[in-house]
Design a protein around this motif. Structure first.
Motif, PDB file in Angstrom:
ATOM      1  N   ARG A   1       1.670  72.483  93.939  1.00 57.25           N
ATOM      2  CA  ARG A   1       1.717  71.904  92.594  1.00 57.25           C
ATOM      3  C   ARG A   1       0.790  72.594  91.598  1.00 57.25           C
ATOM      4  O   ARG A   1       0.806  72.260  90.412  1.00 57.25           O
ATOM      5  CB  ARG A   1       1.404  70.402  92.662  1.00 57.25           C
ATOM      6  N   LYS A   2      -0.003  73.527  92.074  1.00 59.10           N
ATOM      7  CA  LYS A   2      -0.874  74.251  91.151  1.00 59.10           C
ATOM      8  C   LYS A   2      -0.026  75.133  90.236  1.00 59.10           C
ATOM      9  O   LYS A   2       0.959  75.733  90.653  1.00 59.10           O
ATOM     10  CB  LYS A   2      -1.874  75.103  91.937  1.00 59.10           C
ATOM     11  N   ASN A   3      -0.387  75.183  88.984  1.00 63.20           N
ATOM     12  CA  ASN A   3       0.262  76.061  87.990  1.00 63.20           C
ATOM     13  C   ASN A   3       1.726  75.709  87.730  1.00 63.20           C
ATOM     14  O   ASN A   3       2.514  76.568  87.328  1.00 63.20           O
ATOM     15  CB  ASN A   3       0.164  77.531  88.427  1.00 63.20           C
ATOM     16  N   TRP A   4       2.116  74.432  87.981  1.00 61.04           N
ATOM     17  CA  TRP A   4       3.507  74.058  87.738  1.00 61.04           C
ATOM     18  C   TRP A   4       3.883  74.204  86.269  1.00 61.04           C
ATOM     19  O   TRP A   4       5.028  74.543  85.939  1.00 61.04           O
ATOM     20  CB  TRP A   4       3.773  72.629  88.207  1.00 61.04           C
ATOM     21  N   SER A   5       2.931  73.945  85.380  1.00 56.83           N
ATOM     22  CA  SER A   5       3.231  73.993  83.953  1.00 56.83           C
ATOM     23  C   SER A   5       3.623  75.397  83.508  1.00 56.83           C
ATOM     24  O   SER A   5       4.603  75.585  82.772  1.00 56.83           O
ATOM     25  CB  SER A   5       2.017  73.503  83.156  1.00 56.83           C
TER      26      SER A   5
ATOM     27  N   ALA B   1       4.934  77.651  85.306  1.00 57.12           N
ATOM     28  CA  ALA B   1       6.207  78.031  85.921  1.00 57.12           C
ATOM     29  C   ALA B   1       7.386  77.663  85.033  1.00 57.12           C
ATOM     30  O   ALA B   1       8.439  78.318  85.080  1.00 57.12           O
ATOM     31  CB  ALA B   1       6.344  77.363  87.286  1.00 57.12           C
TER      32      ALA B   1
ATOM     33  N   THR C   1      13.434  69.893  91.139  1.00 58.86           N
ATOM     34  CA  THR C   1      12.085  69.537  91.575  1.00 58.86           C
ATOM     35  C   THR C   1      12.166  68.806  92.912  1.00 58.86           C
ATOM     36  O   THR C   1      13.113  68.076  93.174  1.00 58.86           O
ATOM     37  CB  THR C   1      11.365  68.647  90.546  1.00 58.86           C
TER      38      THR C   1
ATOM     39  N   LEU D   1      10.640  73.901  91.793  1.00 61.10           N
ATOM     40  CA  LEU D   1       9.201  73.692  91.870  1.00 61.10           C
ATOM     41  C   LEU D   1       8.915  72.277  92.352  1.00 61.10           C
ATOM     42  O   LEU D   1       9.803  71.419  92.378  1.00 61.10           O
ATOM     43  CB  LEU D   1       8.515  73.948  90.528  1.00 61.10           C
ATOM     44  N   TYR D   2       7.686  72.055  92.756  1.00 60.72           N
ATOM     45  CA  TYR D   2       7.265  70.708  93.121  1.00 60.72           C
ATOM     46  C   TYR D   2       7.230  69.824  91.875  1.00 60.72           C
ATOM     47  O   TYR D   2       6.830  70.276  90.792  1.00 60.72           O
ATOM     48  CB  TYR D   2       5.867  70.725  93.728  1.00 60.72           C
TER      49      TYR D   2
ATOM     50  N   PRO E   1       5.539  67.517  89.511  1.00 58.74           N
ATOM     51  CA  PRO E   1       4.144  67.142  89.263  1.00 58.74           C
ATOM     52  C   PRO E   1       3.939  65.655  89.561  1.00 58.74           C
ATOM     53  O   PRO E   1       4.876  64.861  89.479  1.00 58.74           O
ATOM     54  CB  PRO E   1       3.954  67.436  87.770  1.00 58.74           C
TER      55      PRO E   1
ATOM     56  N   ASN F   1       1.336  64.397  82.779  1.00 59.74           N
ATOM     57  CA  ASN F   1       2.217  65.330  83.496  1.00 59.74           C
ATOM     58  C   ASN F   1       3.665  65.153  83.075  1.00 59.74           C
ATOM     59  O   ASN F   1       4.395  66.130  82.851  1.00 59.74           O
ATOM     60  CB  ASN F   1       2.097  65.113  85.000  1.00 59.74           C
TER      61      ASN F   1
ATOM     62  N   PHE G   1       5.853  67.991  81.206  1.00 57.01           N
ATOM     63  CA  PHE G   1       7.041  68.483  81.895  1.00 57.01           C
ATOM     64  C   PHE G   1       8.266  68.395  80.992  1.00 57.01           C
ATOM     65  O   PHE G   1       9.025  69.366  80.853  1.00 57.01           O
ATOM     66  CB  PHE G   1       7.266  67.682  83.183  1.00 57.01           C
TER      67      PHE G   1
END
Length: 408
Positions: A33-37, A39, A82, A103-104, A106, A112, A116
């Motif tokens: 979940r790190k750096n999802w934004s 992505a 997701t 992606l995961y 958030p 979040n 998103f």
């Protein structure tokens, strides 16, 4: 209650961070979940983003037929998926899919969810089966993003239908349309004042039938192993099923068995080899000059196609209450057997009622029920006809006026 939920979600995240010290799967989810934004910044500005949320790989399989259909219909569609679970995120690439980005999901905090939706800008949000996150749902409503739920399956003991679950029931009212698996789910939603509901069925039937059509029997290892003998396949087996297999082999000397364990790590394979009192061979070590009675699939991705080489299927998880996919085997005309703890999976009872699925608790029952099946060709035709009768959920969803008007 809404205020308590906002506090609770932060405690939930904190508890995951604590437990991640001891649990690799949780740790992988946090790392992913790190750096999802950042992505989300790869999404083209002119894309029509169709956002599918799938809790795990099983829900992804349910969403796949709809993803394919909408991608084909909407030329500029950008399929964003997701996952909550690492098992979905780490394994979806093994499927033939039209996903443009995965992606995961958030964690469901207000900030979040807001970030998103602002970055992804979905034209349509599609949640698969049962996972409903309040802040994401409410943020969709605030941003006028239409949200539907497909292959929805709910039970009366869930919080939405409890006296103390009013907040969560109100959250569900922000879903624009439900495409549910059965009339029980429809009645439950109507009991809390939700009427935009269509009984469309389970898209997994479409998924497994599509997979069957695309499967060609070209696996030389499985062809060699299964030649000239009745074949029982244990799909996604756990120790309960493997103990049954061990006893079954003693009383059915003419039958060969394929075991596809739920967990394919080396330690679990070694446990199975020790448990069984018959010589075994691993798929990755197959030697046709030394064929044993038991073949263990120590690989990922072969099970769904391996069913076409078998005559009967024993499906794992029916003793723990986590029954695995029985539809994949039935798509190839196999009668399916499973343990008694299947109440959370309505398809199991449907199969029982149709006399194509059978509960077994030990090897003796398994042998007796296999011997009582009758003409195998007639049974196969019956099962295949039944599977066809249950298909069509995807067409009902993508051709529904709500979906067509939104994507027109």
């Amino acid at each position: 209650m809404g205020f308590l939920y906002q506090i609770g979600i932060h405690f939930f995240i904190l508890s995951l961070r604590i437990y991640s010290v001891f649990n690799q799967k949780i740790r992988e989810g946090l790392e992913g979940r790190k750096n999802w934004s950042s992505a989300l910044e790869d999404i083209p500005g002119n894309a029509e983003v169709l956002w599918f949320h799938c809790a795990s790989l099983g829900e992804f399989d349910q969403g796949l037929p709809v993803m394919h259909a909408l991608k084909k219909r909407t030329p500029n569609a950008f399929i964003l998926v997701t996952f909550f679970s690492p098992s979905g995120m780490q394994n979806f690439e093994k499927r033939a899919h039209p996903v443009d980005k995965a992606l995961y999901l958030p964690f469901d905090t207000k900030i979040n969810a807001l970030t998103f939706i602002q970055k992804a800008k979905p034209k349509l949000a599609i949640f698969v089966k049962y996972e409903f996150w309040p802040n994401f749902i409410l943020e969709c409503r605030a941003a006028n993003v239409k949200l539907v739920s497909i292959s929805t399956l709910l039970r009366k003991n869930q919080i939405y239908f409890k006296e103390y679950g009013g907040y969560f029931a109100q959250v569900l009212k922000n879903v624009d349309h439900f495409f549910v698996q059965n009339t029980e789910t429809k009645c439950l939603l109507e009991s809390i004042g939700i009427n935009a509901v269509e009984v469309s069925g389970d898209t997994r039937y479409d998924r497994v039938l599509q997979h069957k059509e695309a499967s060609v029997a070209t696996n030389s290892i499985l062809s060699n192993f299964t030649a000239h003998s009745p074949i029982l396949i244990a799909g996604s087996s756990w120790e309960w099923e493997e103990k049954i297999i061990n006893d079954f082999l003693k009383s059915n000397p003419e039958t060969k068995v394929i075991i596809a364990p739920h967990n394919v790590n080396n330690a679990n394979i070694e446990r199975i080899e020790t448990l069984l009192e018959q010589p075994t061979m691993r798929y990755t070590d197959f030697n046709e000059a030394h064929v044993e009675r038991v073949l263990i699939l120590d690989t990922i991705g072969h099970l769904s196609s391996a069913y076409q080489y078998a005559d009967y299927a024993l499906i794992g998880g029916g003793f723990s209450g986590s029954l695995h996919n029985i539809l994949e085997a039935a798509a190839f005309g196999l009668p399916v057997f499973f343990g008694p703890n299947h109440q959370k999976f309505p398809e199991a009872q449907i199969f029982i009622d149709a006399d194509i699925g059978f509960v077994v608790e030990n090897a003796k029952q398994l042998s007796e029920k296999i011997n009582a099946l009758g003409n195998q060709d007639e049974l196969k035709q019956k099962i295949e006809a039944f599977m066809q009768s249950q298909s069509g959920a995807t067409e009902k969803i993508v051709n529904h006026s709500f979906i067509k008007n939104k994507l027109n």
